[in-house]
Design a protein around this motif. Structure first.
Motif, mmCIF file in Angstrom:
data_model
loop_
_atom_site.group_PDB
_atom_site.id
_atom_site.type_symbol
_atom_site.label_atom_id
_atom_site.label_comp_id
_atom_site.label_asym_id
_atom_site.label_seq_id
_atom_site.Cartn_x
_atom_site.Cartn_y
_atom_site.Cartn_z
ATOM 1 N N GLN A 70 0.841 -1.197 0.000
ATOM 2 C CA GLN A 70 0.000 0.000 0.000
ATOM 3 C C GLN A 70 0.879 1.252 0.000
ATOM 4 N N THR A 71 2.136 1.076 0.447
ATOM 5 C CA THR A 71 3.135 2.153 0.426
ATOM 6 C C THR A 71 4.451 1.561 -0.053
ATOM 7 N N GLU A 72 5.374 2.431 -0.426
ATOM 8 C CA GLU A 72 6.696 1.949 -0.830
ATOM 9 C C GLU A 72 7.395 1.266 0.343
ATOM 10 N N GLU A 73 7.197 1.796 1.545
ATOM 11 C CA GLU A 73 7.799 1.200 2.738
ATOM 12 C C GLU A 73 7.322 -0.236 2.935
ATOM 13 N N GLU A 74 6.034 -0.481 2.743
ATOM 14 C CA GLU A 74 5.497 -1.838 2.884
ATOM 15 C C GLU A 74 6.108 -2.776 1.838
ATOM 16 N N ALA A 75 6.190 -2.324 0.599
ATOM 17 C CA ALA A 75 6.789 -3.148 -0.457
ATOM 18 C C ALA A 75 8.258 -3.426 -0.144
ATOM 19 N N GLN A 76 8.970 -2.423 0.387
ATOM 20 C CA GLN A 76 10.380 -2.608 0.755
ATOM 21 C C GLN A 76 10.522 -3.639 1.868
ATOM 22 N N THR A 77 9.540 -3.698 2.775
ATOM 23 C CA THR A 77 9.564 -4.702 3.843
ATOM 24 C C THR A 77 9.498 -6.108 3.247
ATOM 25 N N TYR A 78 8.588 -6.323 2.304
ATOM 26 C CA TYR A 78 8.470 -7.645 1.664
ATOM 27 C C TYR A 78 9.726 -7.968 0.862
ATOM 28 N N TYR A 79 10.285 -6.960 0.211
ATOM 29 C CA TYR A 79 11.528 -7.110 -0.544
ATOM 30 C C TYR A 79 12.639 -7.607 0.385
ATOM 31 N N GLY A 80 12.786 -6.939 1.529
ATOM 32 C CA GLY A 80 13.826 -7.316 2.488
ATOM 33 C C GLY A 80 13.640 -8.713 3.039
ATOM 34 N N GLU A 81 12.390 -9.069 3.319
ATOM 35 C CA GLU A 81 12.110 -10.420 3.820
ATOM 36 C C GLU A 81 12.480 -11.470 2.780
ATOM 37 N N HIS A 82 12.161 -11.204 1.511
ATOM 38 C CA HIS A 82 12.483 -12.167 0.459
ATOM 39 C C HIS A 82 13.995 -12.232 0.228
ATOM 40 N N LEU A 83 14.638 -11.070 0.253
ATOM 41 C CA LEU A 83 16.091 -11.021 0.060
ATOM 42 C C LEU A 83 16.822 -11.845 1.115
ATOM 43 N N SER A 84 16.242 -11.941 2.313
ATOM 44 C CA SER A 84 16.909 -12.659 3.397
ATOM 45 C C SER A 84 17.055 -14.154 3.133
ATOM 46 N N HIS A 85 16.283 -14.711 2.189
ATOM 47 C CA HIS A 85 16.403 -16.146 1.925
ATOM 48 C C HIS A 85 16.490 -16.516 0.444
ATOM 49 N N CYS A 86 16.484 -15.554 -0.453
ATOM 50 C CA CYS A 86 16.562 -15.852 -1.884
ATOM 51 C C CYS A 86 18.014 -15.760 -2.354
ATOM 52 N N LYS A 87 18.602 -16.915 -2.666
ATOM 53 C CA LYS A 87 20.017 -16.976 -3.062
ATOM 54 C C LYS A 87 20.297 -16.167 -4.328
ATOM 55 N N TYR A 88 19.356 -16.183 -5.299
ATOM 56 C CA TYR A 88 19.567 -15.435 -6.541
ATOM 57 C C TYR A 88 19.692 -13.943 -6.261
ATOM 58 N N MET A 89 18.789 -13.429 -5.434
ATOM 59 C CA MET A 89 18.832 -12.000 -5.108
ATOM 60 C C MET A 89 20.050 -11.671 -4.252
ATOM 61 N N GLN A 90 20.407 -12.552 -3.336
ATOM 62 C CA GLN A 90 21.563 -12.303 -2.468
ATOM 63 C C GLN A 90 22.843 -12.176 -3.293
ATOM 64 N N GLU A 91 23.035 -13.082 -4.231
ATOM 65 C CA GLU A 91 24.241 -13.040 -5.071
ATOM 66 C C GLU A 91 24.262 -11.775 -5.920
ATOM 67 N N ALA A 92 23.125 -11.418 -6.491
ATOM 68 C CA ALA A 92 23.063 -10.223 -7.336
ATOM 69 C C ALA A 92 23.200 -8.946 -6.513
ATOM 70 N N ASN A 93 22.847 -9.005 -5.239
ATOM 71 C CA ASN A 93 22.894 -7.830 -4.365
ATOM 72 C C ASN A 93 24.292 -7.558 -3.823
#
Length: 95
Positions: free
Chosen positions: A26-49
């Motif tokens: 509903q806000t950019e902050e909320e989307a960033q929260t989901y992004y961070g949660e996914h980044l914490s366990h997604c190997k593809y995103m972790q390597e690219a990050n």
């Protein structure tokens, strides 16, 4: 305003985008929260990050009028390749 946060993963081998993730909020902050949660366990995103990791992340925030709902993805039509399911209780029609 609702947003979609798109995160594209660029392949380090040929420099093309092979995958994208989208996070809604509903806000950019909320989307960033989901992004961070996914980044914490997604190997593809972790390597690219990683600074010197494999690939690259390209992030883009898009404002939208409304967030999608599950029914937005239901067309109510059967696939042309699939035959309609028959009710097990019904007798087959004779031709």
């Amino acid at each position: 305003m609702p947003v979609e946060l798109w995160s594209y993963i660029v392949d380090p081998g040929d420099g093309t985008i092979k995958m994208a993730h989208v996070f809604y909020g509903q806000t950019e902050e909320e989307a960033q929260t989901y992004y961070g949660e996914h980044l914490s366990h997604c190997k593809y995103m972790q390597e690219a990050n990683k600074e010197k990791g494999e690939g690259e992340l390209i992030d883009e925030v898009v404002e939208v009028a409304a967030l999608p709902r599950p029914e937005d993805f239901e067309d109510g039509e059967e696939d042309e390749d699939e035959e309609p399911e028959e009710d097990e209780d019904e007798e087959p029609e004779e031709v």
